[in-house]
Write a protein that holds these residues in place. Structure first.
Motif, PDB file in Angstrom:
ATOM      1  N   TRP A  12     -18.165   2.796  14.730  1.00 14.04           N
ATOM      2  CA  TRP A  12     -19.224   2.880  13.726  1.00 14.04           C
ATOM      3  C   TRP A  12     -20.591   2.557  14.302  1.00 14.04           C
ATOM      4  O   TRP A  12     -21.616   3.077  13.820  1.00 14.04           O
ATOM      5  N   THR A  13     -20.647   1.736  15.330  1.00 15.29           N
ATOM      6  CA  THR A  13     -21.931   1.527  15.998  1.00 15.29           C
ATOM      7  C   THR A  13     -22.404   2.826  16.641  1.00 15.29           C
ATOM      8  O   THR A  13     -23.586   3.191  16.551  1.00 15.29           O
ATOM      9  N   GLY A  14     -21.489   3.554  17.261  1.00 19.47           N
ATOM     10  CA  GLY A  14     -21.856   4.838  17.832  1.00 19.47           C
ATOM     11  C   GLY A  14     -22.257   5.860  16.788  1.00 19.47           C
ATOM     12  O   GLY A  14     -23.136   6.704  17.024  1.00 19.47           O
ATOM     13  N   ARG A  15     -21.620   5.795  15.631  1.00 14.03           N
ATOM     14  CA  ARG A  15     -21.902   6.748  14.565  1.00 14.03           C
ATOM     15  C   ARG A  15     -23.173   6.408  13.785  1.00 14.03           C
ATOM     16  O   ARG A  15     -23.689   7.255  13.038  1.00 14.03           O
ATOM     17  N   ALA A  16     -23.656   5.175  13.902  1.00  9.81           N
ATOM     18  CA  ALA A  16     -24.697   4.679  12.999  1.00  9.81           C
ATOM     19  C   ALA A  16     -25.932   5.570  12.906  1.00  9.81           C
ATOM     20  O   ALA A  16     -26.387   5.882  11.799  1.00  9.81           O
ATOM     21  N   PRO A  17     -26.553   6.012  14.019  1.00 10.63           N
ATOM     22  CA  PRO A  17     -27.765   6.826  13.877  1.00 10.63           C
ATOM     23  C   PRO A  17     -27.537   8.111  13.094  1.00 10.63           C
ATOM     24  O   PRO A  17     -28.297   8.423  12.157  1.00 10.63           O
ATOM     25  N   GLY A  18     -26.508   8.860  13.450  1.00 15.87           N
ATOM     26  CA  GLY A  18     -26.237  10.109  12.755  1.00 15.87           C
ATOM     27  C   GLY A  18     -25.816   9.887  11.309  1.00 15.87           C
ATOM     28  O   GLY A  18     -26.208  10.644  10.411  1.00 15.87           O
ATOM     29  N   TYR A  19     -25.015   8.861  11.080  1.00 20.94           N
ATOM     30  CA  TYR A  19     -24.576   8.529   9.726  1.00 20.94           C
ATOM     31  C   TYR A  19     -25.771   8.203   8.847  1.00 20.94           C
ATOM     32  O   TYR A  19     -25.890   8.685   7.715  1.00 20.94           O
ATOM     33  N   ASP A  20     -26.678   7.397   9.379  1.00 24.70           N
ATOM     34  CA  ASP A  20     -27.850   6.994   8.604  1.00 24.70           C
ATOM     35  C   ASP A  20     -28.751   8.193   8.308  1.00 24.70           C
ATOM     36  O   ASP A  20     -29.276   8.327   7.203  1.00 24.70           O
ATOM     37  N   GLU A  21     -28.918   9.054   9.273  1.00 24.70           N
ATOM     38  CA  GLU A  21     -29.741  10.245   9.048  1.00 24.70           C
ATOM     39  C   GLU A  21     -29.140  11.117   7.947  1.00 24.70           C
ATOM     40  O   GLU A  21     -29.872  11.691   7.127  1.00 24.70           O
ATOM     41  N   TYR A  22     -27.824  11.207   7.920  1.00 20.88           N
ATOM     42  CA  TYR A  22     -27.168  11.991   6.871  1.00 20.88           C
ATOM     43  C   TYR A  22     -27.404  11.356   5.499  1.00 20.88           C
ATOM     44  O   TYR A  22     -27.731  12.053   4.530  1.00 20.88           O
ATOM     45  N   VAL A  23     -27.259  10.050   5.398  1.00 19.34           N
ATOM     46  CA  VAL A  23     -27.464   9.352   4.122  1.00 19.34           C
ATOM     47  C   VAL A  23     -28.909   9.492   3.650  1.00 19.34           C
ATOM     48  O   VAL A  23     -29.176   9.610   2.447  1.00 19.34           O
ATOM     49  N   GLN A  24     -29.843   9.500   4.584  1.00 18.24           N
ATOM     50  CA  GLN A  24     -31.265   9.507   4.243  1.00 18.24           C
ATOM     51  C   GLN A  24     -31.860  10.917   4.116  1.00 18.24           C
ATOM     52  O   GLN A  24     -33.071  11.034   3.882  1.00 18.24           O
ATOM     53  N   ARG A  25     -31.065  11.958   4.258  1.00 14.97           N
ATOM     54  CA  ARG A  25     -31.650  13.298   4.308  1.00 14.97           C
ATOM     55  C   ARG A  25     -32.466  13.580   3.045  1.00 14.97           C
ATOM     56  O   ARG A  25     -32.008  13.369   1.923  1.00 14.97           O
ATOM     57  N   PRO A  26     -33.686  14.063   3.207  1.00 16.85           N
ATOM     58  CA  PRO A  26     -34.641  14.101   2.104  1.00 16.85           C
ATOM     59  C   PRO A  26     -34.273  15.044   0.972  1.00 16.85           C
ATOM     60  O   PRO A  26     -34.630  14.785  -0.187  1.00 16.85           O
ATOM     61  N   GLU A  27     -33.563  16.116   1.264  1.00 17.17           N
ATOM     62  CA  GLU A  27     -33.272  17.081   0.211  1.00 17.17           C
ATOM     63  C   GLU A  27     -32.301  16.540  -0.841  1.00 17.17           C
ATOM     64  O   GLU A  27     -32.218  17.063  -1.955  1.00 17.17           O
TER      65      GLU A  27
END
Length: 232
Positions: A12-27
């Motif tokens: 999950w540490t490795g996944r964190a950046p991509g995971y967070d970007e998915y959660v935060q996607r503006p659309e």
């Protein structure tokens, strides 16, 4: 903690950046915030409550709960996830406190919280019966446990995301009894086994509709999610 948990944390540490970007996607972000606010408002008594969000990840649920007016502590073991959660919490007035800690054995005195919550934790939680019993100990009389999850891998942990199998190897998989649950009733049974009353599983049709509209995360299937709640 164990080598199993170390492997989960590393994944999950490795996944964190991509995971967070998915959660935060503006659309989708505003629609998600509204939908999840409604989910948590329905699952918990009115604010303000003292809430512990276990396995908080990037803090998505903790942020929404704080936005509802609760006093929230979010905890996780993945340093990568914690870094993201702390960043989001710091940007929010009255945001949650983010702390390092084990969801299976949270280090707080008995009766510290009115509610314990989690989002997408149960499937990857070792010793769920022990964990939920410990959460119940943390609750004040009449307190609530509310967990959101689904039956993500009923046919086995076949996930094509990068390095998943390297971390969720056979030893890890054998330690996660809900990872391949075929029914949400298995999660219901864990909460009932911890002595919680009035345990119910409510399907989250609003989240399902958003997933239909915007699509699901890479390497995931469209699944109906549930919020499972129980009272002490």
């Amino acid at each position: 903690m164990t080598a199993v948990q170390d492997r989960i944390n590393a994944y999950w540490t490795g996944r964190a950046p991509g995971y967070d970007e998915y959660v935060q996607r503006p659309e989708r972000f505003a629609a998600d915030q509204q939908a999840w606010s409604q989910v948590w408002a329905a699952a918990l008594p009115p604010a303000p409550l003292d809430v512990l969000d276990v396995g908080t990840g990037t803090g998505q649920a903790a942020i929404v709960l704080a936005g509802l007016g609760h006093r929230v502590t979010g905890m996780d073991l993945s340093e990568g996830m914690l870094e993201r959660a702390r960043r989001h919490a710091a940007a929010m007035p009255g945001g949650p406190v983010i702390a390092y800690g084990d969801a299976v054995a949270p280090d707080f005195p008995a009766g510290s919280f009115d509610a314990v919550t989690s989002r997408y934790l149960m499937w990857t939680l070792r010793e769920p019966q022990v964990a939920v019993a410990n959460w119940v100990r943390l609750l004040r009389p009449g307190g609530t446990v509310a967990v959101v999850d689904s039956t993500w891998f009923p046919d086995g942990l076949d996930n094509a995301s990068e390095n998943f199998a390297d971390h969720y190897d056979s030893a890890v998989r054998s330690a996660l009894p809900l990872a391949t649950a075929k029914s949400i009733d298995q999660t219901v049974a864990v909460l009932q086994g911890a002595g919680l009353r009035d345990v119910t599983a409510v399907p989250l049709t609003s989240i399902y509709e958003l997933d239909q509209r915007f699509g699901v995360a890479p390497d995931h299937e469209l699944k109906l999610q549930y919020v499972v709640t129980g009272r002490r």
